[in-house]
Design a protein around this motif. Structure first.
Motif, PDB file in Angstrom:
ATOM      1  N   HIS A 193       0.864  -1.181   0.000  1.00 22.07           N
ATOM      2  CA  HIS A 193       0.000   0.000   0.000  1.00 22.07           C
ATOM      3  C   HIS A 193       0.902   1.233   0.000  1.00 22.07           C
ATOM      4  N   PHE A 194       0.598   2.189  -0.889  1.00 23.59           N
ATOM      5  CA  PHE A 194       1.494   3.340  -0.987  1.00 23.59           C
ATOM      6  C   PHE A 194       0.704   4.621  -1.244  1.00 23.59           C
ATOM      7  N   PHE A 195       1.334   5.759  -0.896  1.00 19.71           N
ATOM      8  CA  PHE A 195       0.839   7.061  -1.348  1.00 19.71           C
ATOM      9  C   PHE A 195       2.013   7.872  -1.864  1.00 19.71           C
ATOM     10  N   LEU A 196       1.699   8.790  -2.764  1.00 21.78           N
ATOM     11  CA  LEU A 196       2.710   9.616  -3.415  1.00 21.78           C
ATOM     12  C   LEU A 196       2.070  10.951  -3.764  1.00 21.78           C
ATOM     13  N   GLN A 204       7.898  31.093  -1.406  1.00 19.39           N
ATOM     14  CA  GLN A 204       7.510  29.948  -2.224  1.00 19.39           C
ATOM     15  C   GLN A 204       7.844  28.683  -1.429  1.00 19.39           C
ATOM     16  N   LYS A 205       6.919  27.737  -1.441  1.00 20.43           N
ATOM     17  CA  LYS A 205       7.132  26.492  -0.713  1.00 20.43           C
ATOM     18  C   LYS A 205       6.697  25.320  -1.588  1.00 20.43           C
ATOM     19  N   THR A 206       7.584  24.331  -1.737  1.00 19.48           N
ATOM     20  CA  THR A 206       7.256  23.123  -2.491  1.00 19.48           C
ATOM     21  C   THR A 206       7.512  21.904  -1.615  1.00 19.48           C
ATOM     22  N   LYS A 207       6.675  20.883  -1.803  1.00 21.38           N
ATOM     23  CA  LYS A 207       6.794  19.655  -1.023  1.00 21.38           C
ATOM     24  C   LYS A 207       6.638  18.438  -1.928  1.00 21.38           C
ATOM     25  N   PHE A 208       7.404  17.396  -1.611  1.00 22.36           N
ATOM     26  CA  PHE A 208       7.256  16.097  -2.250  1.00 22.36           C
ATOM     27  C   PHE A 208       7.262  15.046  -1.147  1.00 22.36           C
ATOM     28  N   TYR A 209       6.357  14.052  -1.254  1.00 22.92           N
ATOM     29  CA  TYR A 209       6.247  13.083  -0.181  1.00 22.92           C
ATOM     30  C   TYR A 209       5.725  11.754  -0.720  1.00 22.92           C
ATOM     31  N   GLY A 210       6.099  10.688  -0.033  1.00 20.23           N
ATOM     32  CA  GLY A 210       5.630   9.363  -0.420  1.00 20.23           C
ATOM     33  C   GLY A 210       5.912   8.347   0.663  1.00 20.23           C
ATOM     34  N   LYS A 211       5.083   7.320   0.699  1.00 19.55           N
ATOM     35  CA  LYS A 211       5.268   6.231   1.654  1.00 19.55           C
ATOM     36  C   LYS A 211       4.775   4.938   1.032  1.00 19.55           C
ATOM     37  N   ALA A 212       5.492   3.849   1.317  1.00 22.38           N
ATOM     38  CA  ALA A 212       5.077   2.518   0.881  1.00 22.38           C
ATOM     39  C   ALA A 212       5.145   1.569   2.070  1.00 22.38           C
ATOM     40  N   THR A 213       4.106   0.756   2.230  1.00 20.44           N
ATOM     41  CA  THR A 213       4.052  -0.239   3.301  1.00 20.44           C
ATOM     42  C   THR A 213       3.746  -1.597   2.699  1.00 20.44           C
ATOM     43  N   TRP A 214       4.593  -2.563   3.006  1.00 22.48           N
ATOM     44  CA  TRP A 214       4.391  -3.938   2.544  1.00 22.48           C
ATOM     45  C   TRP A 214       3.913  -4.776   3.723  1.00 22.48           C
ATOM     46  N   PHE A 215       2.651  -5.218   3.656  1.00 19.94           N
ATOM     47  CA  PHE A 215       2.111  -6.117   4.666  1.00 19.94           C
ATOM     48  C   PHE A 215       2.470  -7.543   4.248  1.00 19.94           C
ATOM     49  N   ILE A 216       3.502  -8.064   4.833  1.00 19.09           N
ATOM     50  CA  ILE A 216       4.060  -9.350   4.415  1.00 19.09           C
ATOM     51  C   ILE A 216       3.037 -10.455   4.677  1.00 19.09           C
TER      52      ILE A 216
END
Length: 674
Positions: free
Chosen positions: A200-203, A231-243
């Motif tokens: 499961h991931f978000f980006l 000026q403000k910029t953001k980049f973000y992401g997360k991935a979770t592996w439920f084994i």
């Protein structure tokens, strides 16, 4: 200055809410589900099974809170005992929790510490699943944070705030959000979340561009001659592996980058800040009752800013900067036993590198230091019938190695401290809906390099144009004890009351005091023994499905005991209001309209421990409203428009360091979810 205090606003708003209560009691009550918290035990638990007071601020509540400063601290001021002065959209948050400086209340990202002053400016709230706010001592399971900069190292004596990110998703979804508002502020955000098998991931990312506006008082040292654009910029992401699809067996990786640049209202007063927040975690169930957890993080803060020759001319005088690199880690083992009891043991560490520099033509390093922190801890939570007992201890070690301090090689280039810390608590359920609790614990904080070395030289004291922090090489470490006693009463499943008393004492407390307004100079000092005590009253009610309201009040009394300095002896702790209160209501109205209205009230504060030289700042009220209208809902697609109304009474209240809230601001936007 015209009067914008909004006298009588609190009374009027209380009458309105009171009318809602009366109306709601005649209608059918909706059932609330008790949330699950992880902060108190490092394992999912219901709040009734932990001794500490833990509040949950979920993503639904976060969406209705208006942040005038784009700072996480804005989302927390409605919690009892929390006071925050976010100086501007371009500056850090200052304030207090539990009657002490906010550096005694740490922030964490999923169980690993982050900076109280940096990440609140940086992290994207759209990625949050919830925030868990633990009140009371938390220094056994969780360590100090080697912040080094701003107000120095941070300790969870009065509590901790744990940010939990989104993790598991039922389906693919994309959120597009575009907005425009006061000060020609344009913003855009995107977040895509999706499950792919057991991963499961978000980006996502975001941008905000604003001309902003003058946030200094009249004749302030800020002396803005133009709008302080940013000026403000953001980049973000997360991935979770439920084994194997197991909720307890998982691996996760998270990354967040923020770039924040602009100026402070003059051509050669630019700034450029870059923040990295990285984190990884692995949770392994060894059997049905034994769970191991491994966490590792990385925080990098790179800030630079310019100083000019104003008022002589607007040419560049110098560029200053600070660089920090912190690596926290934690390993723990949780053993569930004997009818819901939990034994947690583990160890944690941090390494920190800290460097400041100035560049008046030739780049010169002023402070250069490394630090290490490690600890081992154990805590038992024993469930015995209707009672939960908690007892824990930690061995904490901190070491600083200093190459440069104030531009000079110090005579003593290394110092270390170690301390045994302890914590205990109990919660007893008299009835299923009535419980009392008590907690007590100790803490220890070594002075940071920034507090000792400052950003200026001792010879800069009082020199025009030399704004910043003066050094204090004579600072001593500080230790403290915190305690609380409270009652939680859930009258019905949708009506709750709470009362909590707290007591905190710090020996040799390090506080930041204002030395001069012009130039703007501050210094960290040992203020002697500091005591804070108070009481928090709170209630929340959901009379019907479409309405939820809350209210809370905090009374705090503080005193500094310093026999060596009569000017400081008996003074109040800076940034601590004696009275604070909040009232809020969330409404789901007909025609798919959602409205949230929050009122925050804070009493007077002081900016220094000096009774002769301190400045007094009057109390104020801030009324905010969020309105959202759903335009389209078809299958999995929704389209809505919203308005954020900040500081509806246009209250341009003054803050320390000659900052001032700009007053009313509006943001309107459109949100597409598909």
């Amino acid at each position: 200055m015209k009067n914008k205090r909004g006298r009588g606003l609190g009374v009027v708003f209380a009458i309105v809410v009171g009318a809602m209560i009366g109306m709601g009691t005649m209608l059918h009550a909706a059932e609330n589900v008790e949330p699950v918290v992880v902060t108190a035990s490092k394992l999912p638990r219901t709040p009734g099974n932990v001794t500490q007071k833990v509040d949950t601020v979920d993503s639904e509540r976060l969406s209705g809170i208006v942040s005038g400063h784009r700072n996480v601290a804005d989302w927390l001021i409605y919690q009892p005992g929390v006071f925050a002065n976010v100086l501007s959209r371009n500056d850090a948050n200052w304030g207090s929790v539990g009657g002490l400086s906010q550096k005694y209340n740490t922030y964490m990202l999923e169980g690993l510490p982050i900076d109280v002053f940096v990440e609140p400016q940086s992290l994207e709230v759209l990625t949050f699943d919830r925030m868990e706010v633990q009140r009371g001592p938390a220094a056994v399971l969780y360590p100090n944070y080697l912040g080094m900069d701003f107000a120095g190292n941070q300790s969870p004596l009065t509590g901790t705030t744990n940010i939990l990110l989104k993790e598991r998703f039922d389906k693919a979804q994309t959120v597009l959000d575009a907005s425009y508002g006061s000060y020609a502020t344009f913003g855009a955000r995107v977040l895509h979340q999706q499950p792919v098998g057991n991963v499961h991931f978000f980006l996502g990312g975001g941008v905000e561009d604003s001309d902003y506006t003058n946030y200094g008082t009249k004749d302030s040292w800020l002396n803005m001659i133009d709008d302080p654009e940013y000026q403000k910029t953001k980049f973000y992401g997360k991935a979770t592996w439920f084994i194997d699809g197991d909720e307890r067996h998982k691996v996760s990786v998270f990354a967040h980058r923020t770039d924040h640049s602009g100026d402070a209202g003059r051509p050669k007063r630019g700034f450029n800040h870059a923040y990295w927040t990285l984190q990884s975690a692995y949770q392994l169930p060894l059997d049905e009752t034994l769970t191991a957890s491994f966490k590792l993080g990385y925080r990098n803060y790179d800030r630079s800013w310019q100083e000019d020759n104003y008022p002589k001319d607007l040419s560049l005088r110098e560029e200053n900067g600070v660089r920090q690199e912190i690596i926290p880690g934690d390993v723990s083992l949780a053993f569930e036993h004997w009818g819901g009891s939990v034994l947690t043991v583990g160890g944690d560490f941090q390494t920190a590198a800290y460097k400041t520099y100035t560049n008046p033509g030739v780049r010169t390093v002023t402070n250069d230091a490394d630090a290490v922190l490690y600890g081992v801890y154990a805590q038992e939570e024993l469930v015995w019938g209707r009672t939960v007992f908690r007892l824990g201890g930690r061995y904490a070690y901190t070491k600083h190695d200093v190459d440069l301090l104030g531009g000079l090689t110090p005579e003593e280039d290394s110092a270390s401290w170690d301390k045994w810390l302890w914590s205990a608590g109990v919660r007893h359920h008299f009835l299923d809906n009535l419980a009392a609790y008590a907690n007590v614990g100790s803490s220890f904080v070594a002075p940071s390099i920034h507090s000792v070395g400052g950003t200026l030289k001792s010879s800069d004291r009082g020199v025009p144009g030399k704004d910043g922090r003066l050094p204090n090489p004579d600072l001593e470490p500080e230790s403290g004890v915190g305690a609380d006693l409270g009652v939680d009463w859930k009258v019905w499943k949708n009506l709750s009351f709470g009362v909590r008393g707290f007591y905190n004492k710090v020996n040799d407390q390090i506080v930041q005091v204002v030395v001069s307004q012009k130039p703007s100079q501050a210094q960290d000092i040992n203020a002697g023994d500091t005591t804070s005590m108070g009481v928090e009253l709170e209630t929340s009610y959901k009379p019907v499905d479409w309405m939820r309201w809350f209210a809370n009040y905090t009374y705090t009394d503080t005193e500094i005991d310093n026999d060596k300095d009569p000017d400081m002896d008996g003074a109040e702790v800076p940034f601590v209001p004696k009275h604070m209160g909040n009232i809020g209501v969330d409404l789901d109205l007909p025609y798919d309209v959602k409205v949230s209205v929050f009122l925050h009230m804070a009493g007077r504060i002081y900016d220094s421990t000096s009774k002769q030289n301190r400045n007094r700042f009057s109390g104020y009220e801030v009324l905010n409203a969020y309105v959202e209208k759903l335009l389209l809902k078809k299958d999995t697609t929704t389209l809505s428009v919203y308005g954020q109304f900040y500081n509806l009474t246009d209250n341009d209240y003054e803050m320390p360091w000659q900052f001032q809230d700009p007053g009313f601001a509006f943001t309107g936007g459109v949100k597409l979810v598909f």
